[in-house]
Structure formats: structure tokens, C-alpha cells
Write a protein that holds these residues in place. Sequence first.
Motif, PDB file in Angstrom:
ATOM      1  N   GLU B 262      34.869  22.510  62.563  1.00  0.00           N
ATOM      2  CA  GLU B 262      34.380  22.080  63.865  1.00  0.00           C
ATOM      3  C   GLU B 262      32.910  21.749  63.711  1.00  0.00           C
ATOM      4  O   GLU B 262      32.191  22.442  62.983  1.00  0.00           O
ATOM      5  N   ILE B 263      32.491  20.710  64.398  1.00  0.00           N
ATOM      6  CA  ILE B 263      31.089  20.321  64.286  1.00  0.00           C
ATOM      7  C   ILE B 263      30.409  20.484  65.644  1.00  0.00           C
ATOM      8  O   ILE B 263      30.917  20.027  66.659  1.00  0.00           O
ATOM      9  N   ASP B 264      29.313  21.185  65.632  1.00  0.00           N
ATOM     10  CA  ASP B 264      28.509  21.368  66.836  1.00  0.00           C
ATOM     11  C   ASP B 264      27.260  20.512  66.702  1.00  0.00           C
ATOM     12  O   ASP B 264      26.771  20.282  65.601  1.00  0.00           O
ATOM     13  N   MET B 265      26.771  20.081  67.851  1.00  0.00           N
ATOM     14  CA  MET B 265      25.571  19.275  67.861  1.00  0.00           C
ATOM     15  C   MET B 265      24.471  20.106  68.499  1.00  0.00           C
ATOM     16  O   MET B 265      24.730  20.833  69.455  1.00  0.00           O
ATOM     17  N   ARG B 266      23.281  20.049  67.974  1.00  0.00           N
ATOM     18  CA  ARG B 266      22.214  20.812  68.614  1.00  0.00           C
ATOM     19  C   ARG B 266      22.000  20.281  70.031  1.00  0.00           C
ATOM     20  O   ARG B 266      22.002  19.069  70.256  1.00  0.00           O
ATOM     21  N   CYS B 267      21.851  21.200  70.962  1.00  0.00           N
ATOM     22  CA  CYS B 267      21.736  20.810  72.369  1.00  0.00           C
ATOM     23  C   CYS B 267      20.477  19.981  72.574  1.00  0.00           C
ATOM     24  O   CYS B 267      19.375  20.443  72.303  1.00  0.00           O
ATOM     25  N   GLU B 268      20.646  18.750  73.023  1.00  0.00           N
ATOM     26  CA  GLU B 268      19.515  17.852  73.213  1.00  0.00           C
ATOM     27  C   GLU B 268      18.743  18.192  74.488  1.00  0.00           C
ATOM     28  O   GLU B 268      17.607  17.807  74.672  1.00  0.00           O
ATOM     29  N   ASN B 269      19.421  18.895  75.371  1.00  0.00           N
ATOM     30  CA  ASN B 269      18.804  19.239  76.643  1.00  0.00           C
ATOM     31  C   ASN B 269      17.670  20.248  76.457  1.00  0.00           C
ATOM     32  O   ASN B 269      16.658  20.199  77.133  1.00  0.00           O
ATOM     33  N   CYS B 270      17.877  21.190  75.508  1.00  0.00           N
ATOM     34  CA  CYS B 270      16.880  22.258  75.356  1.00  0.00           C
ATOM     35  C   CYS B 270      16.329  22.298  73.937  1.00  0.00           C
ATOM     36  O   CYS B 270      15.636  23.232  73.569  1.00  0.00           O
ATOM     37  N   GLN B 271      16.683  21.303  73.128  1.00  0.00           N
ATOM     38  CA  GLN B 271      16.262  21.272  71.722  1.00  0.00           C
ATOM     39  C   GLN B 271      16.693  22.537  70.991  1.00  0.00           C
ATOM     40  O   GLN B 271      15.991  23.035  70.113  1.00  0.00           O
TER      41      GLN B 271
END
Lengths: 801, 343
Positions: B262-271
Motif C-alpha cells: 500500500e502506498i501512502d502519500m504525505r499529507c499535503e494539507n499539513c506537510q
Amino acid sequence: MKLSYQWLKEILGKIKISPEKLANLLNLKVAAVEKVKKLAHGLDKVVVAEILEIKKHPQADKLQLVTLRFKIQNSKFKILQVVCGAFNIKVGDKVPLALKGAILPNGVEIKESIIRGIKSEGMLCAEDELGVGEDHTGILILDKSAKIGEKVSKVLGLDDTIIEIENSALTHRPDLFSHYGFAREIAAITNSKFKIQKSKVKVKTKKLFNLKIKIEDPKDCLRYMAVVIDNVKIAPSPIWLQNRLRNLGIRPINNIVDITNYVMLEINQPLHAFDYEKLSSIQNQNSKQIVIRRARKEEKLLCLDGVERKLDNNVLVIADSKKPIALAGIMGGEESGITEKTKTIVIESANFNPVVIRKGMRKLGLRTEASLRFEKGLPLVFAKDGILRAIELIEKIANGKVVSKIYDIKDKKTEKLLKTPKKINLEVEKVSNLIGEKISEKQIVKYLNNLGFTVKKIGKMLKVIVPMFRNDVEFEEDVIEEIARLYGYQKINPKPIDGKLNFLPYDPLLKLEKNLKNILIGLGFDEVYNYSFYGEKIINLLKLKREHLELTNPLNPDQRYLRISLLPKILENAEKNVSFYDRFRIFEIGKVYFLSDNKIEQPKYLAGLILEKNEKIFYLAKGVIEIILKKIGINIISYQKNSDQNYQYLDNPTTIMINNEKIGVFGLIKKHIKDNLKITDDLAVFEIDLEKLSKLKIEVKTFEKISSYPPILRDLAFIVSKNIIFEELYQIIKNFHPLIYSVEPFDVFESEKLGKDVRNIAFHLIFQSPERTLKSEEVEKIISDLVKTLEQKFGAKLRTF
Amino acid sequence: MEEEIKKIKEKAIEEISQISDLLSLENLKRKYLGRKGLLREILQKITQLPEKERPKIGKLINQIKTDLEKIIEEKKTSIYSLESKVEKIFDFTLPPQKIFFGHLHPITQVKNEVTEIFQSMGFEVLEGPEVETDWYNFEALNMPIEHPARDVWDTFYINQKSKIKNSKLLLRTHTSNMQVRVMEKRKPPLRICVIGKCFRHEATDQTHEHTLYQIEGFAVDEKISLANLIYTIKNFLNALYKKEIKIRIRPGYFPFVEPGIEIDMRCENCQGRGCSVCKNSGWIEILGAGMIHPKVFESAGYPKGKYTGFAFGVGLDRLVMMLYKIDDIRWLHSGDLRFIHQF
């Protein structure tokens, strides 16, 4: 799957990492972690209190006034009163009391308050309010041994952190629904040693009690182990055991039931305990029978949850000589269950066919902790580990004595499986190829050993022997996954694909769709996405005749049928938007679904809707259709009256034809439909089959020379009978003379002044030659010939201004 | 005659000086320099002169013509500049004339973007059928009947009556249905991206929809690796967000891949610091992926062990919601133009 950090710590000896770090590690190397929950969080001001008195609330029937005795740390005893809505309490009970200022795990802050006129100085808590379970049926009654004033978190063993693993991430890992399973993984990923202590149970018995166990179909039940234990003393479990279960979401019941649940959480073998006395005896013999068989039609079983269930052949049951006594692998029966009076018990530890369990649970609509494990297919070895551990605990906690042999019923196939672990050949090179990262043989062997695999080198190959508890490992790829996750996915360096750079086709339908969407927004259309289903209501309103595909399990009646046309939903869109806008154009491109010659067709359609105040909206729609088609290269379009049964809701239904093929339809929405949708504006719609459109041959345009000689412009207006259709007149004029370069109608109207049954049609005519400058005389000549011809043919009269 | 010519010039200059608009200037130009103008008139009289004088007078007339043209041109320029200096009351804040232009649904906009990104990486984009057989949706993907993993994909089934002789029919729960459909028709190398409508039998609320859109990508060849998969995903995300996106890779389970990730993306909303969007984890789950399972190749009829491949699936609607910060998934199918007009 909930894991207790403290329990894991107990199994592994020492864990040096914090619960949060452990959770992160599990997340990256084993399976997705749903949440990490510190249990005592928010329970600082919740203490043990004793109930001194319970009175009725003078103003409310559903409330009581409870007087309690408590203290804080080493203070003196204090008395206070709370208003309480639960009725499961009595004087003398020890209960959790949340004092002023406590902020419970659910965020509720406790304040002194007046409830229906009476002061309440705190709150008594239910399980869910303490964050230790889901129960909210009453106040959590604490054990009598709890000390007044002690923190409830200590009494309930809440000095723990629960790591919750996503169940769906473990579907292929039936070995991981337990603490031992995770302890093994943790040892492997932290590179530390781990060995389960084997149970030291030894059975010394004179075989006083006999069981006759019969498996009707060995495919349904691969292994069935059982033992009879006598002299058990049914009582509440010790506090530590109760706490452990409660913390993991299982309600403590009594020592025997709790032990079966404990073993399940520890080893991952669901067990079941029967009351030996309740099983029917075999006639004339001092023994009881247990049969593992499919339920018969009409058989019923009152289950432990108090529900009587009708059974059938899909459901596997455990039966005595007469009737079912439990749903195999799902839930026990009420009648044969453990009660306070039970003295002698049978412990069952079995391995059932996962597919059978799943069918049964779906048939009954019943999911339990046991079925959750059995449906994944448990390792065969767990049955024995489980029963031995249960015996050990029952002897220790419930004073039981084993009084039978440990039965272990299995066929030859199972026996062979138990003796022969799976072996998989692994190519070292393949590991690196599949992962895309160089991993040495030494590393591979180490990772596999850590996980309990044995590896032998045979030539260039590695022979990998799979541990008995790993049902899921079957292929070379499965072994490579183990290596990859221990290596760490995060460490893999991204690499672009190497390969042939082949020609890349672009699906003509998708390309067409994209083009059309851009054209349509240019024409002021907004795009919508609608559901693919609708209900009977709109089918009846629009009198759609074509048979619809129907869902077996729609979410609601309005979503029962698959659309045969995009227009019904688009009309609903119009109904919705008409209160916000006085004009709009919307379109959708999507699939429709229907049967054609008993085959499913699912072509892609384009549908559009125009709403505005415009008497000539039909011709506006026609213009839109022609622009769309011309933009994609189709210039020759013809029309026909439409008589399709599925467009009965249209006025002036018109078929759009290209090369004699029907590709779509357009028209106006009938008045009664508009009334139904509460729309008063003019409303035109169109629908085009894009599948057909995308298959048409589009001819490449050829450049036409532009004449360098001046054109001569003339406007002509005719008064003609309304019976003469425009197209007839137009074609005659257009083809009348080679020097007529273009004909453009510009004014069509009816008027009383003109006379009855006639209308005015006016044209701009452009005369032009590619070779020379025209003389006005020759143009006048053509015009007068044309006027004559039209008069003869259609009775058309040239209108003089 | 010379005198007469000079007088004309003087008169012209005098007249020009009194002119203040372009139209009068144009008329004056015609009066003096036009085809029937005064200078022309004089020039025609030149034949009456003795031959000796003619060149001189001719030259003079030409000279005057040039001079006048120059003066007129200068006057023109000064009139223009005078005009532009006059302040007019002009209200540029009035609204523009209404121009009706349509709006593409946000799903289409992101779908177009995704299509372009994958095409640029050499992937062919397809769509595939929405009404599907149990075989292509489940069985061929290593999920036989009663496989517990099927629980993840709650399914709508088609009531088949006796008319349809196909195998069990359903609404596809993912665009992975195209894996075996493509593979059984074509040989590797394959690089395919399938974008389309899918269906899940689940009640609709703020974050759940029974109708959704999925991007499925897969590549098959003789040496496709996990590293290739990660490269493809990373570049896809970077291109979509137009900046470097941090990803996290975890083990994951999907029956049709092995290994599964599974691939997660770093949350762009809170860096990545943690916020309500990422439920305080700093990461957002966006994608399931892995190496195509040998059973899937077997379903497709590929020779055993010859090919490897990767596959991944991303929720298109999730990307849309994240990109545009849409807080309720139900807007997507609302058909509400107040929503569509925002994009």
C-alpha cells in the motif's frame, strides 16, 4: 484485530520500543495499523466508589439518586450524591465514579450539575464511557475486591496500550489473529529470538469418560480434537484474565468461557466448551456422541446469543446423537452451554473448512470472533496447541481434571499434511529481479530464518521449508514477499521500466469522448455525472418500454434498474437546477445497459439538455447537434421522424441519421412531463450513441479553392405554402445553377398579412465564379429563371419589398 | 504662375492650422492633393507655359506637394495625440457581457490530467465494461467463490432470470477487471491504464459512495519489478501535484498481487505534521498495488514463470476530493450546477 502491548511484552520477555514505535514498525513491515489507543487515557479522575443508598428521583421516573462513598488517595472517606439513569446497580456495588473535572475518553467533561432539580456531583460510568468496551446497557459493576478510592484504571488493568490492526490486511494471514502470531512477527522484524513455551500438559487418566466422535465428511472438518474435563468449578475469572479480555473487546462471562476466548486471542485457535451432561448419551453405553455434519432441513438451534436459527444443508453443525448442539466454527448452542451448575465439560478444538464456515455464516448472517478466524483457513497445528493450552489453564484456574484421552480425529490426508511441511524452490536471482534491488543470499536466508522458515541450499536453488503455521505461503512469490517486507519496501530505489517503445494507440471512443466534451463546454454545456441506476417511478413517468437490467440487491427502490438512456437522470438534474438558474445546458457522457439478443450491451451515449425561454429551441438543439458533428468531421447529416418506443416523452421526436444509420435522437419534452418536473421554460434534449459515432469513417477534408473574383450578393424572399417543406425549396435553389455559390436562409416567418397557410422564407444568395468576374445581367437572368421555376414547382411568389 | 502656386501653398497651410478634426483634414487633403485637387489643376496648366519654364514649375509643384503631405501628416499626428489626451469618463468596473461557457466535471478534469500523465509514460488508456462477469472481476484475480477477501468489495449483482446465459453478472467493483481481459488478448509487453466507473454495494454518506471511479494501472513484461512500480507511482503523483510528493510504502494484501503493498502519500494539507485531513497521521492512504500474482497470469493463459508485472489501483474520486478540497463525496453525483460551476 486488537493487540495488547502488555501481553506482547509478557510473551516476548522484553520489548524495548514504545507502543507507538512498535505500531509504526508493524505498519511498515507487517500490516496496516488502524489505531493506537492508550487505555487509561482520560481516567485520572475516575475512582472506585461504593453505593450506600439508592433513591427514586422525585421529579423523574427514569432517574435515580445514588449516594456513594469514595475517597481520593489518602484522604478520608467522603460521601456524595449523583443522579443516575441506569438501573443495574444495587446497594453495596462497587462502581466507577467520575469526579468533577474528569475528561472521559469520549471527550465528555464531568461537571457538577443540576439534573431535574437535584444536584449531581459526578457520574457513574458504563464500559463504553471508560473506553474499555462497547457496552452501554448499564453501569460497569467492579469486582468486590476493588478498593474504594483506587483509580479505576488500575482496577481494570488499563495500564496498557491497544494496537488495532486492520482485519482486511490480515485476510491471508490466519496465523496473525493472535498475540503469539504477532509476537513471532515482532521478533522477526526486530531481529530477536522468540520461542513459544510448549504446554507441559500430561494426561494421566483412567479413561473414565468416553466420547464417540464422528466426522461425516472429512472435507468439512479436517481435524477435530476434544477432551473431557471433570470437577470444574464455574466462577468468575481472576481479575487479570477478565481485564485482559475486556481490554481487547471481549466481555468476561465465566472462567471456562473466558479461558476459551483467552486461548483464541493468545494462540489463535477458537475453542468451544460444552456441558458434558447436556449431551445425549448413546443408548446402553456410558458414552456421549459428537457428530460433525451438515444440518438437516428443518433443524433449528437456539444459539448462545438467544436467537433461534433455522438451519439447512449449507450450515455445518456439531451434533450429539439426536440434534445439533452448536454451529461449527461460528457459535455454540444455548442448551449445551456452560452454566453455573456445570461440573463436567467437553473442550472442542477443531479445524473446519473455511469455505463451509463462510457459506454458513453468510447464510445465517452471523459473524463471530471464531468465524472470522475459521473463514481464513487456520493452520492445522493450532488445534493441538489450543487444546493443550486450554487444559493447562482450566486445571490451574477452574480446578478441572482431565478424565478422557485427548481425542484427535483426522483423516489420512490431514495426517500427511501435518507431517510434511511445504517446500518451495527459490531462485536467488528471481528475488532481486522481482524486487528490483540486489539482495544477497545471506540476507535472504537471514530474513527467512527470522520468520521461522528453514532454508537449504541445493545447487543454485534455495529450498525453503515453510513453517506449519504459515498456510498462506504457497508460491515462490509468497516467499519473495516475506523477504521484501523484511528488507523494507521503503528502501527500494525507484527505477524506470526498461522495454520496447511500442506504438501507443488511443482508444477512438475515449478520444472522441474527450473531443466532444471540449466542444460541448464551448457551446455552454455543463457536464454532470449521474448514477447508472434509477427506479420504477421515472420509468413509468417516461413510459420507457425497453426491458431494464435489474439489480438483485439494490440499495433502495430508486436505484433498482440500470439505465437504458442517460436522459431520465438528466431530466432529474434539470428539475433540481431550475430553481437556481433560468437557463442552462447540461450534458453527460456515460454507459447505458440493456439486453440485445439475450446479450448484454453497454454502449456509451452522449445526452444533452437545453433549458431556456426560446420558442425555437428545437432548432437551437438542431444547431448544437450539427455543430458537434461538424466539429468532429461529419458534414452530411439527415433527419427522420422518430418512432422509438423509448422516446415517447418527446414532442417532435427526430432521428439523427448519418450515412443512413440512426445515431441519435432529439426533440422537445412533452408538456405533461415538464409539468411533472415543475419546468415551465422551453426544454430540448438530445441523445447520441457514441459507439456508433466512433465507428464512422471520417473523411479528411479537401481544400477548396477560394475564388479571387468578386461575388454578387442578392436577397430573395418567397411566400410559399406551409405544405412545402424548407428542404425541398432549399435543394432546388442550391442546385439550380453552377454559379450559385451559396444559399443561406435568413428569415422564416408566418404572418396574417401574408395570408393563410403560407409563410415567408428568405435567402441570401451568393453568385461567384472561380474563373471570371460575373456580369450583373447574367445574375439577373439566373434569378428570373429561378423565380419562374419555383413558382411553377411550388407556387412560390417572389416577395417585393 | 509661380506666385499662384505659392499662394495655394500658403492658403493650404493657413487652412490646416485651423483644422482640429480628422475628417476636415481628410477633406482638405482631397481639396489640395486629390485627383481633382488644386495642385493637379495647376499641373495640368503647365502645358501652357513655355517649355523652358516647365521643369522648374513642375519641380516646384512637386516640392509643394511633398511639403503639404508632410504638414498634413504632422497635423494628423497632433490631432491623434490631442484626442488621446482628452479624459473621457470610462467605467471599467462595469461587468463584462455575459458569455456562456460550459464546465467540465472535476472528475473529467482530473481524469484528463491522469490520462495525459500515463500516456506520457507509455501507458495505453482503456475503459472496459461496467457490467462484468464474476470471473473477470473476482475469480480470474485469484478470488474464488467464498474467498474472504471478497468482503472488501461489496458487490451489486444483476438479476439474471433465465434469459442471460453468461456466468454470474455483477457491476464491476474495480477496474482491475481489465487485467485478464487485456492479457488474454495480447502478449506482453503491456502497459495499460484503465480509468472508469465502478460500483460498491454500500450506503452513501459524506465519505462513502456506491458509485466511484478508479484508475488501474498495470505493466507486464519479462523483467518488471517492484522498483519499476514505485518509480511509476512516484512520477504519477509528482506530475499530478506538480511538485515532489513524499510517499511511504507498506505491506498490503490484495489477492491478485504478491508481494502486495500500500502506498501512502504525505499529507499535503499539513506537510505531514498531522491534521484532520490525514486523521493526524501525516499520511494519506491512496493506493493499493503489488506484483501481479502468478494465478492471474495463469487465468490469462500466460506460460508459467515467463512474465512478471505490476498492478496498482487508485481512487480517482479521492484524488479529486483531495485536489479540490471537496468535503462531501455526494457532491460529485449531485448534478447540482452550483457545484459544477466552481470548476
